[in-house]
Design a protein around this motif. Structure first.
Motif, PDB file in Angstrom:
ATOM      1  N   GLU A  37       0.856  -1.184   0.000  1.00 51.03           N
ATOM      2  CA  GLU A  37       0.000   0.000   0.000  1.00 51.03           C
ATOM      3  C   GLU A  37       0.894   1.237   0.000  1.00 51.03           C
ATOM      4  N   VAL A  38       0.356   2.343  -0.498  1.00 57.88           N
ATOM      5  CA  VAL A  38       1.161   3.555  -0.630  1.00 57.88           C
ATOM      6  C   VAL A  38       0.409   4.759  -0.070  1.00 57.88           C
ATOM      7  N   TYR A  39       1.161   5.814   0.194  1.00 60.19           N
ATOM      8  CA  TYR A  39       0.575   7.091   0.576  1.00 60.19           C
ATOM      9  C   TYR A  39       1.320   8.189  -0.167  1.00 60.19           C
ATOM     10  N   ILE A  40       0.819   9.426  -0.092  1.00 64.35           N
ATOM     11  CA  ILE A  40       1.433  10.537  -0.794  1.00 64.35           C
ATOM     12  C   ILE A  40       2.493  11.186   0.085  1.00 64.35           C
ATOM     13  N   HIS A  41       3.737  11.059  -0.335  1.00 62.58           N
ATOM     14  CA  HIS A  41       4.818  11.763   0.361  1.00 62.58           C
ATOM     15  C   HIS A  41       4.786  13.249   0.019  1.00 62.58           C
ATOM     16  N   GLN A  42       4.451  13.536  -1.232  1.00 61.38           N
ATOM     17  CA  GLN A  42       4.454  14.929  -1.681  1.00 61.38           C
ATOM     18  C   GLN A  42       3.664  15.036  -2.977  1.00 61.38           C
ATOM     19  N   SER A  43       2.927  16.123  -3.140  1.00 65.12           N
ATOM     20  CA  SER A  43       2.294  16.408  -4.427  1.00 65.12           C
ATOM     21  C   SER A  43       2.578  17.853  -4.777  1.00 65.12           C
ATOM     22  N   ARG A  44       2.700  18.115  -6.062  1.00 70.65           N
ATOM     23  CA  ARG A  44       2.947  19.492  -6.490  1.00 70.65           C
ATOM     24  C   ARG A  44       2.629  19.666  -7.961  1.00 70.65           C
ATOM     25  N   ILE A  45       2.537  20.900  -8.346  1.00 69.08           N
ATOM     26  CA  ILE A  45       2.465  21.256  -9.756  1.00 69.08           C
ATOM     27  C   ILE A  45       3.709  22.069 -10.067  1.00 69.08           C
ATOM     28  N   ASN A  46       4.478  21.621 -11.046  1.00 66.88           N
ATOM     29  CA  ASN A  46       5.657  22.354 -11.488  1.00 66.88           C
ATOM     30  C   ASN A  46       5.293  23.182 -12.716  1.00 66.88           C
ATOM     31  N   CYS A  47       5.618  24.443 -12.664  1.00 65.50           N
ATOM     32  CA  CYS A  47       5.329  25.341 -13.778  1.00 65.50           C
ATOM     33  C   CYS A  47       6.638  25.887 -14.333  1.00 65.50           C
ATOM     34  N   MET A  48       6.789  25.846 -15.624  1.00 59.35           N
ATOM     35  CA  MET A  48       7.954  26.429 -16.270  1.00 59.35           C
ATOM     36  C   MET A  48       7.460  27.333 -17.396  1.00 59.35           C
ATOM     37  N   PRO A  49       7.141  28.587 -17.070  1.00 56.08           N
ATOM     38  CA  PRO A  49       6.580  29.489 -18.078  1.00 56.08           C
ATOM     39  C   PRO A  49       7.576  29.809 -19.188  1.00 56.08           C
ATOM     40  N   GLY A  50       7.054  30.183 -20.327  1.00 52.42           N
ATOM     41  CA  GLY A  50       7.915  30.561 -21.432  1.00 52.42           C
ATOM     42  C   GLY A  50       8.807  31.736 -21.080  1.00 52.42           C
ATOM     43  N   PHE A  51      10.039  31.698 -21.560  1.00 49.65           N
ATOM     44  CA  PHE A  51      11.057  32.740 -21.410  1.00 49.65           C
ATOM     45  C   PHE A  51      11.652  32.847 -20.005  1.00 49.65           C
ATOM     46  N   SER A  52      10.866  32.559 -18.953  1.00 46.93           N
ATOM     47  CA  SER A  52      11.348  32.834 -17.593  1.00 46.93           C
ATOM     48  C   SER A  52      11.439  31.597 -16.703  1.00 46.93           C
ATOM     49  N   VAL A 112       3.926   2.478   2.467  1.00 51.00           N
ATOM     50  CA  VAL A 112       3.556   2.643   3.875  1.00 51.00           C
ATOM     51  C   VAL A 112       4.559   1.939   4.785  1.00 51.00           C
ATOM     52  N   GLU A 113       5.349   1.042   4.214  1.00 55.35           N
ATOM     53  CA  GLU A 113       6.382   0.351   4.980  1.00 55.35           C
ATOM     54  C   GLU A 113       7.696   1.141   5.014  1.00 55.35           C
ATOM     55  N   ASN A 114       7.661   2.339   4.441  1.00 54.81           N
ATOM     56  CA  ASN A 114       8.847   3.187   4.351  1.00 54.81           C
ATOM     57  C   ASN A 114       8.550   4.571   4.935  1.00 54.81           C
ATOM     58  N   ALA A 115       7.691   4.589   5.953  1.00 53.67           N
ATOM     59  CA  ALA A 115       7.256   5.856   6.546  1.00 53.67           C
ATOM     60  C   ALA A 115       8.444   6.645   7.096  1.00 53.67           C
ATOM     61  N   LEU A 116       8.284   7.951   7.155  1.00 58.25           N
ATOM     62  CA  LEU A 116       9.372   8.838   7.540  1.00 58.25           C
ATOM     63  C   LEU A 116       9.774   8.675   9.002  1.00 58.25           C
ATOM     64  N   ARG A 117      11.067   8.844   9.235  1.00 61.22           N
ATOM     65  CA  ARG A 117      11.633   8.901  10.580  1.00 61.22           C
ATOM     66  C   ARG A 117      12.179  10.310  10.781  1.00 61.22           C
ATOM     67  N   GLU A 118      13.047  10.463  11.779  1.00 66.65           N
ATOM     68  CA  GLU A 118      13.716  11.745  11.938  1.00 66.65           C
ATOM     69  C   GLU A 118      14.691  11.944  10.767  1.00 66.65           C
ATOM     70  N   PRO A 119      14.852  13.159  10.283  1.00 67.18           N
ATOM     71  CA  PRO A 119      15.767  13.392   9.158  1.00 67.18           C
ATOM     72  C   PRO A 119      17.181  12.889   9.443  1.00 67.18           C
ATOM     73  N   TYR A 120      17.776  12.243   8.461  1.00 70.15           N
ATOM     74  CA  TYR A 120      19.097  11.663   8.638  1.00 70.15           C
ATOM     75  C   TYR A 120      20.193  12.718   8.672  1.00 70.15           C
ATOM     76  N   ALA A 121      19.902  13.941   8.244  1.00 75.08           N
ATOM     77  CA  ALA A 121      20.889  15.015   8.314  1.00 75.08           C
ATOM     78  C   ALA A 121      20.938  15.643   9.699  1.00 75.08           C
ATOM     79  N   GLY A 122      20.043  15.213  10.596  1.00 72.79           N
ATOM     80  CA  GLY A 122      20.038  15.747  11.946  1.00 72.79           C
ATOM     81  C   GLY A 122      19.346  17.080  12.085  1.00 72.79           C
TER      82      GLY A 122
END
Length: 307
Positions: A128-143, A272-282
């Protein structure tokens, strides 16, 4: 060699005080069975070998238009803006990314939980899975500015506390992806190698890294070696195409200096078997809209506009 401020045992060390050698990944990319979902056995094998797979026609033109209208609506979403989930380009101020979109958009939530999409994530991750992150990436013309070469897992592991690379990303193109309008580039096979990165993680690093990532990226010598070893391919195709790729695949994109915009819905499925722990960077965990700490399994939605 030890990572700066690492506080718990780390199978994939990064953010080191000095350079360290790359090493083979010790966990699979495909955790499920070839015939357990919508992907064909050939597609599953391709994903396992290359670290990504492209499916054209994931959305119809009418479904793409529905999603595009939703993108335009969300760009003015006050709730997202207040919690800092809308990231803008440094110079133009145009929208670069919008996070947690499935939480404020019933349409995108239905898209994610449509069985033919959800079951692909279950098939690859073998659970089973869950959403770690969702987003919309926009790359407008020229900028529209690009994203430097990186492995997503390196950041999710270091700054969110994702234990293993048992996650996959789905990118659905809402505009035609050409070779010249900033389409995503990937190194096939790079997901099998883990690249430790150098540098201590600054406090609230995400506030700068979402505009321009400088910590948690390989050096130019490493990128050069990877490019010569694995080569570079690009996600191109008509609107409605979908790219599925492993969390440890090296990828990036160039600036868009053409008048043709590029936009995509980007969803990260985690086991779901890979749920987040404390960040490894501390460091302190990033905000919820970047690293979801609620691992409740997704339930499918039937009779949605995306069936």
């Amino acid at each position: 060699m030890t990572a700066a401020h690492t506080t718990i045992a780390d199978p994939y060390p990064s953010r080191l005080s000095a350079p360290a050698d790359n090493f083979p990944r010790t966990h699979p990319a495909v955790w499920g069975k070839e015939k357990s979902g919508p992907f064909t056995p050939i597609a599953v094998q391709r994903y396992g070998n290359n670290g990504f797979h492209i499916e054209e026609g994931m959305l119809t033109p009418a479904q793409v238009q529905q999603c595009w209208s939703e993108v335009e609506r969300l760009q003015n979403n006050i709730e997202l803006d207040k919690m800092g989930a809308i990231v803008r380009e440094c110079h133009s101020g145009s929208v670069r990314s919008m996070f947690a979109v499935h939480e404020v958009s019933p349409l995108i939530d239905q898209l994610i939980r449509t069985p033919r999409i959800l079951n692909r994530a279950r098939q690859i991750l073998g659970s089973e899975v869950y959403i770690h992150q969702s987003r919309i990436n926009c790359m407008p013309g020229f900028s529209g500015s690009g994203f430097y070469w990186h492995s997503d897992f390196e950041t999710w592991h270091s700054e969110d506390g994702m234990p293993l690379p048992r996650a996959l990303s789905m990118s659905i193109a809402l505009t035609d992806n050409y070779p010249f309008n900033g389409g995503l580039m990937l190194m096939p096979g790079s997901h099998k190698t883990y690249i430790p990165c150098v540098g201590e993680t600054p406090k609230d690093n995400y506030k700068k890294s979402l505009q321009r990532q400088q910590i948690g990226v390989p050096d130019e010598e490493t990128i050069t070696k990877l490019a010569y070893e694995f080569g570079v391919e690009q996600f191109t195709g008509p609107a409605g195409s979908a790219l599925f790729f492993d969390s440890n695949t090296m990828h990036g994109s160039a600036n868009n200096i053409t008048p043709f915009p590029r936009a995509n819905i980007f969803v990260v499925f985690n086991s779901v078997e890979n749920a987040l722990r404390e960040p490894y960077a501390g460091t302190a965990p990033r905000p919820q809209y970047l690293g979801n700490r609620d691992a409740t399994p997704l339930t499918p939605v039937h009779d949605s506009p995306f069936d």
